[in-house]
Design an enzyme around this catalytic site. Structure first.
Site, PDB file in Angstrom:
ATOM      1  N   HIS A  26     -28.946  14.546 -38.358  1.00 51.92           N
ATOM      2  CA  HIS A  26     -27.796  13.684 -38.567  1.00 51.92           C
ATOM      3  C   HIS A  26     -28.034  12.733 -39.742  1.00 51.92           C
ATOM      4  CE1 HIS A  26     -24.866  10.435 -37.059  1.00 51.92           C
ATOM      5  NE2 HIS A  26     -24.171  11.419 -37.591  1.00 51.92           N
TER       6      HIS A  26
ATOM      7  N   GLU B  98     -27.675  14.697 -42.925  1.00 52.70           N
ATOM      8  CA  GLU B  98     -26.255  14.998 -43.147  1.00 52.70           C
ATOM      9  C   GLU B  98     -25.603  13.858 -43.925  1.00 52.70           C
ATOM     10  OE1 GLU B  98     -22.357  14.060 -40.690  1.00 52.70           O
ATOM     11  OE2 GLU B  98     -23.912  15.042 -39.500  1.00 52.70           O
ATOM     12  N   HIS B  99     -25.875  12.624 -43.525  1.00 54.41           N
ATOM     13  CA  HIS B  99     -25.287  11.472 -44.213  1.00 54.41           C
ATOM     14  C   HIS B  99     -25.900  11.258 -45.596  1.00 54.41           C
ATOM     15  CE1 HIS B  99     -22.606   9.803 -41.162  1.00 54.41           C
ATOM     16  NE2 HIS B  99     -23.422  10.398 -40.318  1.00 54.41           N
TER      17      HIS B  99
END
Length: 174
Positions: free
Chosen positions: A70, A73-74
């Site tokens: 996650h 991803e950012h």
């Protein structure tokens, strides 16, 4: 259509609707020489969604690297060796596109919704983000202090009402 009965009460009259009976085209899966699989569907519309599905969801993480999929991803949208974050955002806006990503238990997905004519540009942009992200320009977060993992700490049970909550007060006319 709104009709009024003899007592002055309005009621909605049923309206006939027609729905499209267009059959969905089958998904075609093509394997490229580099073993990349491409799934495509022709919907006949003027827009397209281009995406990359990567098997890197939270299922593949351990306590030591929990949340890394996650986090990455950012970080991918912070810029590349060819585009700054501002250039990336401006390019997407100027195309009228939508660029996004999400991480699930199974996968991390990066996708772009674009006009059909902009598919080559979207593929190039996604490729640039995934292959040339400039992670080194972003300061790494400070390391956490040693101690128990947040997952291993006891958690209180959530508070639950002792009786069901009414959606409508008793004095509401039915």
């Amino acid at each position: 259509m709104l009709r009024t009965s003899g007592r002055g009460l309005a009621r909605l009259a049923p309206v006939a609707r027609s729905f499209s009976a267009v059959a969905q085209q089958p998904t075609q899966v093509t394997t490229l020489p580099n073993e990349l699989r491409v799934a495509s569907e022709n919907t006949g519309g003027e827009t397209a969604t281009v995406g990359v599905w990567i098997d890197t969801g939270s299922r593949y993480e351990s306590d030591a690297n929990n949340g890394v999929a996650h986090f990455l991803e950012h970080m991918a949208f912070k810029g590349t060796s060819k585009r700054s974050q501002l250039q990336l955002e401006t390019e997407v806006e100027n195309m009228g596109a939508h660029l996004n990503a999400y991480t699930s238990r199974e996968q991390t997905v990066y996708y772009a919704k674009v006009l059909k004519k902009d598919v080559p540009k979207a593929v190039e942009m996604l490729s640039d983000i995934l292959l040339n992200s400039s992670f080194s320009q972003v300061p790494a977060p400070a390391p956490l202090a040693p101690g128990p993992s947040p997952r291993s700490l006891p958690r209180p049970l959530p508070s639950c009402p002792s009786r069901p909550v009414a959606l409508f007060p008793r004095d509401t006319p039915s």
